[in-house]
Design a protein around this motif. Structure first.
Motif, short mmCIF file in Angstrom:
data_model
loop_
_atom_site.label_atom_id
_atom_site.label_comp_id
_atom_site.label_asym_id
_atom_site.label_seq_id
_atom_site.Cartn_x
_atom_site.Cartn_y
_atom_site.Cartn_z
N HIS A 50 -40.53 -56.79 33.43
CA HIS A 50 -40.44 -55.82 34.54
C HIS A 50 -41.79 -55.64 35.24
CE1 HIS A 50 -42.13 -53.50 31.23
NE2 HIS A 50 -42.54 -52.61 32.12
N LEU A 51 -42.84 -56.14 34.66
CA LEU A 51 -44.17 -55.93 35.25
C LEU A 51 -44.40 -56.87 36.43
CD1 LEU A 51 -46.29 -55.70 31.95
CD2 LEU A 51 -45.50 -53.79 33.39
N MET A 300 -49.74 -48.74 39.78
CA MET A 300 -49.69 -49.08 38.35
C MET A 300 -50.73 -50.18 38.03
SD MET A 300 -47.12 -47.34 37.19
CE MET A 300 -45.88 -46.32 37.98
N SER A 301 -51.18 -50.17 36.78
CA SER A 301 -52.05 -51.26 36.31
C SER A 301 -51.16 -52.46 35.94
CB SER A 301 -52.82 -50.80 35.08
OG SER A 301 -51.94 -50.78 33.95
N ASP A 302 -51.79 -53.55 35.53
CA ASP A 302 -51.02 -54.73 35.09
C ASP A 302 -50.08 -54.38 33.93
OD1 ASP A 302 -52.39 -56.20 36.93
OD2 ASP A 302 -53.67 -57.27 35.49
N LEU A 303 -50.45 -53.38 33.15
CA LEU A 303 -49.62 -52.99 32.00
C LEU A 303 -48.53 -51.99 32.39
CD1 LEU A 303 -52.32 -52.65 29.21
CD2 LEU A 303 -50.17 -53.90 28.96
N GLY A 304 -48.50 -51.62 33.69
CA GLY A 304 -47.50 -50.66 34.14
C GLY A 304 -47.89 -49.22 33.86
N TRP A 305 -49.17 -48.99 33.56
CA TRP A 305 -49.63 -47.61 33.36
C TRP A 305 -50.01 -47.04 34.72
CZ3 TRP A 305 -53.70 -48.39 28.81
CH2 TRP A 305 -53.03 -48.96 27.71
N GLU A 306 -49.57 -45.80 34.97
CA GLU A 306 -49.88 -45.20 36.26
C GLU A 306 -51.37 -44.90 36.39
OE1 GLU A 306 -49.02 -41.33 39.09
OE2 GLU A 306 -48.47 -41.22 36.98
N ILE A 307 -51.91 -45.17 37.58
CA ILE A 307 -53.31 -44.82 37.84
C ILE A 307 -53.32 -43.37 38.34
CG2 ILE A 307 -55.36 -45.36 39.23
CD1 ILE A 307 -54.23 -48.26 39.42
N ILE A 333 -58.87 -50.06 32.91
CA ILE A 333 -57.63 -50.54 33.49
C ILE A 333 -57.43 -52.04 33.23
CG2 ILE A 333 -58.85 -50.82 35.73
CD1 ILE A 333 -56.14 -50.28 37.11
N ALA A 334 -56.19 -52.40 32.91
CA ALA A 334 -55.84 -53.82 32.82
C ALA A 334 -55.60 -54.29 34.25
CB ALA A 334 -54.58 -53.99 31.98
N ASP A 335 -56.48 -55.15 34.75
CA ASP A 335 -56.40 -55.58 36.15
C ASP A 335 -57.01 -56.98 36.25
OD1 ASP A 335 -56.44 -55.78 38.92
OD2 ASP A 335 -58.15 -54.43 39.16
#
Ligand code: IFM
Length: 422
Positions: A50-51, A300-307, A333-335
């Motif tokens: 889904h990412l 979202m970051s690459d991991l789908g975590w909201e910034i 952040i995963a980016d």
């Protein structure tokens, strides 16, 4: 934006942990990785497709090798080169962990060569003008500890404290800042409730036992370190999340308050009298409760975590009541493409600055992470890229990302300059 100056002697740096960067380890996690890599590769599509980044990471995430920490970034052999980079980026502090399984590979046998290694690490930092922040437990243990049941067993607390005492003696003239535990809440939730990382257990009663043992270890370690090294500053790095209810249903507010209390404050309340400083690890906002979301979420970051940069402000403000000095011991952040990191850093630091202006005693900031590394929670492996510095895992070449240069300007000027300067 006007020039925002940070307090004098504010510490700027980045953080790593041994298992994620060093390479060449043998501990309970490396054993678990060997046993679970195939399974994790097989589950990748279900977990990550889904990412937005999925097409780019698919091959890597479906390769079992992604889940074996192996030689990681080979930081064990390259720490001087890595610290040269950190120094060139204006860092004045660095957080890293001492790996228990290296120091005490067999019960009661301390490896003097490995102690010497970490002494050299500390000296390499000092030689480059960086204050060492030493984490004493970042989730891994020697295999003989796992064999007796790990943190479920009370004896582990005693063994851990013996290791702590040894380190305190060895480093009392070299290190001031000790972080006893890293994120006991994440370790316990994923390791003993969700079962998605070592030791892979799903049992709430065991989770409770582990959490209480970790709590006991943190409190007693404080006293032990101070008895050996009275000038030490002893803290914890906990994971603090900003929680909000999905919508204003009465019941959801109750759920949010309960989750927030147990995640952010329960452990801290137990140890607050045995603590010189609070380390705050902040990454994202989480929406909890029932029903449809009415809250508008951001990028979202690459991991789908909201910034959600303002979350760091909310957390720091809420931690003020403990009346302790604070350090942001992780934030990042995963980016992989380094498209969002620059603004991520600036926006979080802006909100951290706001908290300082409003009287919160924050004394340093450690970006997670200096290097791309083996992503730890739930063993996601090498594809999430958290580094200020990119690592080519084939050649081990390091490449400084543009956002690291932006952060360097902030470190070197001890201020957030007006936008035009970045
Ligand atoms: O990589 C981890 C680290 O080990 C603990 N805190 C969160 C980081 C990012 O997930």
């Amino acid at each position: 934006m006007e020039n925002k100056q940070f307090p004098q002697r504010f510490l700027w740096g980045s953080a790593t942990s041994a298992h994620q960067v060093e390479g060449g380890l043998h501990n309970d996690w490396t054993e678990w990785e060997e046993k679970n890599a195939e399974r994790l590769a097989g589950e990748a599509e279900k977990k990550f497709s889904h990412l937005a980044i999925w097409p780019n990471i698919k091959a890597q995430a479906q390769d079992p090798q992604n889940y074996i920490s192996g030689r990681a970034c080979d930081h064990y052999n390259r720490y001087e080169e890595d610290f040269d980079i950190a120094q060139s980026l204006g860092h004045t502090a660095h957080r890293f962990s001492i790996e228990w399984s290296r120091i005490e590979p067999r019960e009661g046998e301390f490896d003097e060569k490995e102690i010497e290694h970490y002494r050299n690490v500390v000296r390499a930092l000092r030689a480059r003008g960086m204050e060492p922040f030493v984490t004493l437990w970042h989730w891994t243990q020697p295999t003989w500890i796992a064999d007796i049941g790990g943190w479920e067993n009370k004896r582990t607390v005693e063994y851990f404290l013996r290791f702590i005492k040894k380190i305190a003696h060895e480093f009392k003239n070299e290190v001031t800042f000790f972080i006893v535990l890293n994120e006991p809440n994440i370790y316990t939730a994923f390791g003993f409730i969700k079962g998605s990382h070592p030791p892979g257990i799903k049992n709430i009663l065991k989770a409770k036992k582990v959490y209480l043992n970790l709590c006991d270890a943190q409190k007693r370690a404080y006293k032990i370190i101070h008895s050996v090294h009275p000038r030490a500053q002893v803290g914890i790095a906990n994971s603090f999340m900003h929680f909000e209810e999905k919508n204003r249903l009465f019941f959801n507010v109750f759920i949010k308050d309960t989750v927030e209390y147990f995640w952010n404050f329960w452990f801290l309340n137990k140890i607050k009298n045995d603590l010189d400083f609070i380390g705050c690890n902040y990454y994202s906002r989480y929406l909890v409760g029932f029903g449809n979301e009415t809250v508008k979420t951001g990028d979202m970051s690459d991991l789908g975590w909201e910034i959600f940069p303002k979350g760091i402000y909310f957390i720091l403000k809420r931690l003020k009541k403990y009346k302790k000095p604070m350090y942001v011991t992780e934030n990042g952040i995963a980016d992989a493409q380094d498209k969002q990191r620059k603004n991520f850093i600036i926006d979080h630091l802006m909100w951290m600055h706001e908290a300082i202006e409003e009287g919160v005693d924050v004394r340093g900031y450690f970006h997670w992470s200096l290097l791309d590394n083996f992503e730890f929670p739930e063993v996601r492996g090498f594809w999430p890229r958290f580094g200020l510095v990119e690592v080519d895992y084939e050649t081990m070449e390091r490449k400084i990302r543009p956002s690291a240069q932006v952060y360097a300007k902030i470190c070197k000027t001890n201020s957030l300059l007006p936008d035009s300067n970045f």
